[in-house]
Design a protein around this motif. Sequence first.
Motif, PDB file in Angstrom:
ATOM      1  N   GLU A 152       0.226  -2.204   3.012  1.00  0.00           N
ATOM      2  CA  GLU A 152       0.977  -3.421   3.364  1.00  0.00           C
ATOM      3  C   GLU A 152       1.801  -3.915   2.181  1.00  0.00           C
ATOM      4  OE1 GLU A 152      -2.420  -2.746   5.900  1.00  0.00           O
ATOM      5  OE2 GLU A 152      -2.407  -3.149   3.744  1.00  0.00           O
ATOM      6  N   LEU A 153       1.233  -3.860   0.979  1.00  0.00           N
ATOM      7  CA  LEU A 153       1.957  -4.324  -0.198  1.00  0.00           C
ATOM      8  C   LEU A 153       3.102  -3.371  -0.534  1.00  0.00           C
ATOM      9  CD1 LEU A 153       2.271  -6.407  -2.405  1.00  0.00           C
ATOM     10  CD2 LEU A 153       0.533  -5.180  -3.731  1.00  0.00           C
ATOM     11  N   LEU A 154       2.871  -2.074  -0.416  1.00  0.00           N
ATOM     12  CA  LEU A 154       3.943  -1.111  -0.664  1.00  0.00           C
ATOM     13  C   LEU A 154       5.102  -1.320   0.311  1.00  0.00           C
ATOM     14  CD1 LEU A 154       1.824   2.086  -1.307  1.00  0.00           C
ATOM     15  CD2 LEU A 154       3.150   0.797  -2.991  1.00  0.00           C
ATOM     16  N   ASP A 155       4.776  -1.575   1.571  1.00  0.00           N
ATOM     17  CA  ASP A 155       5.810  -1.846   2.568  1.00  0.00           C
ATOM     18  C   ASP A 155       6.566  -3.130   2.221  1.00  0.00           C
ATOM     19  OD1 ASP A 155       7.136  -1.406   5.188  1.00  0.00           O
ATOM     20  OD2 ASP A 155       6.087  -3.266   5.715  1.00  0.00           O
ATOM     21  N   ALA A 156       5.842  -4.136   1.778  1.00  0.00           N
ATOM     22  CA  ALA A 156       6.482  -5.409   1.416  1.00  0.00           C
ATOM     23  C   ALA A 156       7.410  -5.232   0.213  1.00  0.00           C
ATOM     24  CB  ALA A 156       5.424  -6.466   1.124  1.00  0.00           C
ATOM     25  N   TYR A 157       7.007  -4.436  -0.782  1.00  0.00           N
ATOM     26  CA  TYR A 157       7.903  -4.155  -1.921  1.00  0.00           C
ATOM     27  C   TYR A 157       9.233  -3.607  -1.407  1.00  0.00           C
ATOM     28  CZ  TYR A 157       3.989  -4.223  -5.365  1.00  0.00           C
ATOM     29  OH  TYR A 157       2.932  -4.550  -6.163  1.00  0.00           O
ATOM     30  N   ASP A 158       9.152  -2.601  -0.535  1.00  0.00           N
ATOM     31  CA  ASP A 158      10.363  -1.963  -0.013  1.00  0.00           C
ATOM     32  C   ASP A 158      11.206  -2.928   0.808  1.00  0.00           C
ATOM     33  OD1 ASP A 158       9.611   0.437  -1.190  1.00  0.00           O
ATOM     34  OD2 ASP A 158       8.764   1.262   0.674  1.00  0.00           O
ATOM     35  N   ARG A 159      10.559  -3.671   1.699  1.00  0.00           N
ATOM     36  CA  ARG A 159      11.292  -4.594   2.570  1.00  0.00           C
ATOM     37  C   ARG A 159      11.919  -5.735   1.778  1.00  0.00           C
ATOM     38  NH1 ARG A 159       7.491  -6.657   6.621  1.00  0.00           N
ATOM     39  NH2 ARG A 159       9.335  -7.631   7.497  1.00  0.00           N
ATOM     40  N   HIS A 160      11.235  -6.215   0.760  1.00  0.00           N
ATOM     41  CA  HIS A 160      11.765  -7.295  -0.078  1.00  0.00           C
ATOM     42  C   HIS A 160      12.962  -6.796  -0.882  1.00  0.00           C
ATOM     43  CE1 HIS A 160      11.637 -10.101  -3.613  1.00  0.00           C
ATOM     44  NE2 HIS A 160      11.700 -10.953  -2.594  1.00  0.00           N
ATOM     45  N   LYS A 161      12.825  -5.616  -1.459  1.00  0.00           N
ATOM     46  CA  LYS A 161      13.908  -5.043  -2.257  1.00  0.00           C
ATOM     47  C   LYS A 161      15.165  -4.824  -1.426  1.00  0.00           C
ATOM     48  CE  LYS A 161      15.045  -1.143  -5.220  1.00  0.00           C
ATOM     49  NZ  LYS A 161      14.557   0.085  -5.836  1.00  0.00           N
ATOM     50  N   GLY A 217      16.068  -6.535   1.122  1.00  0.00           N
ATOM     51  CA  GLY A 217      16.553  -7.780   1.690  1.00  0.00           C
ATOM     52  C   GLY A 217      16.033  -8.083   3.077  1.00  0.00           C
ATOM     53  N   GLU A 218      15.140  -7.234   3.589  1.00  0.00           N
ATOM     54  CA  GLU A 218      14.573  -7.447   4.919  1.00  0.00           C
ATOM     55  C   GLU A 218      13.452  -8.473   4.918  1.00  0.00           C
ATOM     56  OE1 GLU A 218      13.389  -3.759   6.827  1.00  0.00           O
ATOM     57  OE2 GLU A 218      14.853  -2.693   5.608  1.00  0.00           O
ATOM     58  N   MET A 219      13.003  -8.897   3.737  1.00  0.00           N
ATOM     59  CA  MET A 219      11.895  -9.842   3.642  1.00  0.00           C
ATOM     60  C   MET A 219      12.278 -10.942   2.652  1.00  0.00           C
ATOM     61  SD  MET A 219       7.953  -9.104   2.468  1.00  0.00           S
ATOM     62  CE  MET A 219       7.346  -8.550   4.051  1.00  0.00           C
ATOM     63  N   THR A 220      12.033 -12.180   3.033  1.00  0.00           N
ATOM     64  CA  THR A 220      12.345 -13.301   2.154  1.00  0.00           C
ATOM     65  C   THR A 220      11.371 -13.354   0.981  1.00  0.00           C
ATOM     66  OG1 THR A 220      10.879 -14.850   3.291  1.00  0.00           O
ATOM     67  CG2 THR A 220      13.161 -14.660   4.138  1.00  0.00           C
ATOM     68  N   ASP A 221      11.763 -14.081  -0.057  1.00  0.00           N
ATOM     69  CA  ASP A 221      10.893 -14.258  -1.218  1.00  0.00           C
ATOM     70  C   ASP A 221       9.558 -14.881  -0.819  1.00  0.00           C
ATOM     71  OD1 ASP A 221      12.912 -13.257  -2.828  1.00  0.00           O
ATOM     72  OD2 ASP A 221      13.499 -15.207  -3.631  1.00  0.00           O
ATOM     73  N   SER A 222       9.612 -15.902   0.029  1.00  0.00           N
ATOM     74  CA  SER A 222       8.370 -16.583   0.407  1.00  0.00           C
ATOM     75  C   SER A 222       7.462 -15.686   1.242  1.00  0.00           C
ATOM     76  CB  SER A 222       8.654 -17.897   1.138  1.00  0.00           C
ATOM     77  OG  SER A 222       9.383 -17.661   2.314  1.00  0.00           O
ATOM     78  N   ASP A 223       8.039 -14.877   2.115  1.00  0.00           N
ATOM     79  CA  ASP A 223       7.224 -13.938   2.891  1.00  0.00           C
ATOM     80  C   ASP A 223       6.605 -12.874   1.979  1.00  0.00           C
ATOM     81  OD1 ASP A 223       7.690 -15.271   5.261  1.00  0.00           O
ATOM     82  OD2 ASP A 223       9.276 -13.898   5.928  1.00  0.00           O
ATOM     83  N   PHE A 224       7.386 -12.390   1.021  1.00  0.00           N
ATOM     84  CA  PHE A 224       6.859 -11.412   0.079  1.00  0.00           C
ATOM     85  C   PHE A 224       5.713 -12.018  -0.736  1.00  0.00           C
ATOM     86  CE2 PHE A 224       6.731  -9.677  -4.229  1.00  0.00           C
ATOM     87  CZ  PHE A 224       6.331  -8.379  -3.931  1.00  0.00           C
ATOM     88  N   GLU A 225       5.902 -13.236  -1.212  1.00  0.00           N
ATOM     89  CA  GLU A 225       4.860 -13.898  -2.003  1.00  0.00           C
ATOM     90  C   GLU A 225       3.569 -14.057  -1.193  1.00  0.00           C
ATOM     91  OE1 GLU A 225       4.784 -14.660  -5.241  1.00  0.00           O
ATOM     92  OE2 GLU A 225       6.791 -13.805  -5.477  1.00  0.00           O
ATOM     93  N   ALA A 226       3.693 -14.305   0.100  1.00  0.00           N
ATOM     94  CA  ALA A 226       2.496 -14.431   0.948  1.00  0.00           C
ATOM     95  C   ALA A 226       1.751 -13.099   1.052  1.00  0.00           C
ATOM     96  CB  ALA A 226       2.888 -14.936   2.336  1.00  0.00           C
ATOM     97  N   VAL A 227       2.489 -12.006   1.216  1.00  0.00           N
ATOM     98  CA  VAL A 227       1.863 -10.680   1.281  1.00  0.00           C
ATOM     99  C   VAL A 227       1.215 -10.350  -0.061  1.00  0.00           C
ATOM    100  CG1 VAL A 227       2.286  -8.204   1.555  1.00  0.00           C
ATOM    101  CG2 VAL A 227       3.420  -9.834   3.072  1.00  0.00           C
ATOM    102  N   LEU A 228       1.918 -10.640  -1.150  1.00  0.00           N
ATOM    103  CA  LEU A 228       1.385 -10.383  -2.488  1.00  0.00           C
ATOM    104  C   LEU A 228       0.118 -11.188  -2.739  1.00  0.00           C
ATOM    105  CD1 LEU A 228       1.602  -9.092  -5.288  1.00  0.00           C
ATOM    106  CD2 LEU A 228       3.183 -10.949  -5.918  1.00  0.00           C
ATOM    107  N   GLU A 229       0.128 -12.453  -2.381  1.00  0.00           N
ATOM    108  CA  GLU A 229      -1.056 -13.298  -2.562  1.00  0.00           C
ATOM    109  C   GLU A 229      -2.242 -12.759  -1.760  1.00  0.00           C
ATOM    110  OE1 GLU A 229      -2.536 -17.915  -1.913  1.00  0.00           O
ATOM    111  OE2 GLU A 229      -0.400 -17.457  -1.840  1.00  0.00           O
ATOM    112  N   ASN A 230      -2.005 -12.345  -0.536  1.00  0.00           N
ATOM    113  CA  ASN A 230      -3.064 -11.792   0.298  1.00  0.00           C
ATOM    114  C   ASN A 230      -3.631 -10.504  -0.317  1.00  0.00           C
ATOM    115  OD1 ASN A 230      -4.656 -11.758   2.751  1.00  0.00           O
ATOM    116  ND2 ASN A 230      -3.397 -10.004   3.346  1.00  0.00           N
ATOM    117  N   ALA A 231      -2.742  -9.647  -0.821  1.00  0.00           N
ATOM    118  CA  ALA A 231      -3.180  -8.393  -1.440  1.00  0.00           C
ATOM    119  C   ALA A 231      -3.996  -8.663  -2.704  1.00  0.00           C
ATOM    120  CB  ALA A 231      -1.973  -7.515  -1.757  1.00  0.00           C
ATOM    121  N   VAL A 232      -3.551  -9.606  -3.513  1.00  0.00           N
ATOM    122  CA  VAL A 232      -4.286  -9.961  -4.735  1.00  0.00           C
ATOM    123  C   VAL A 232      -5.657 -10.515  -4.380  1.00  0.00           C
ATOM    124  CG1 VAL A 232      -4.346 -11.556  -6.701  1.00  0.00           C
ATOM    125  CG2 VAL A 232      -2.266 -10.259  -6.209  1.00  0.00           C
TER     126      VAL A 232
END
Length: 83
Positions: free
Chosen positions: A12-21, A23-38
Amino acid sequence: MTHVGSLPRTPELLDAYDRHKSGEMTDSDFEAVLENAVNGVVVRQHALGIDVVNVGEYGHVTAGKIDYGAWWNYSFSRLGGRP
């Protein structure tokens, strides 16, 4: 007991890195995925009996589940004078 360094990223985090990079994912959505992974990696470390847990460098973007190049990119950019 503890450890140091990067830990393998979740799919999920690897997918979020790609989608954020891309532009398919907003900063706030990426931060939520990152926080959940951490949170998940900290819980797993605690369950394994690790006394001093860490975030596994999840905030450093990687190209794959295990990517030794992430450290090189990070260190070279710092040594090269870029933030």
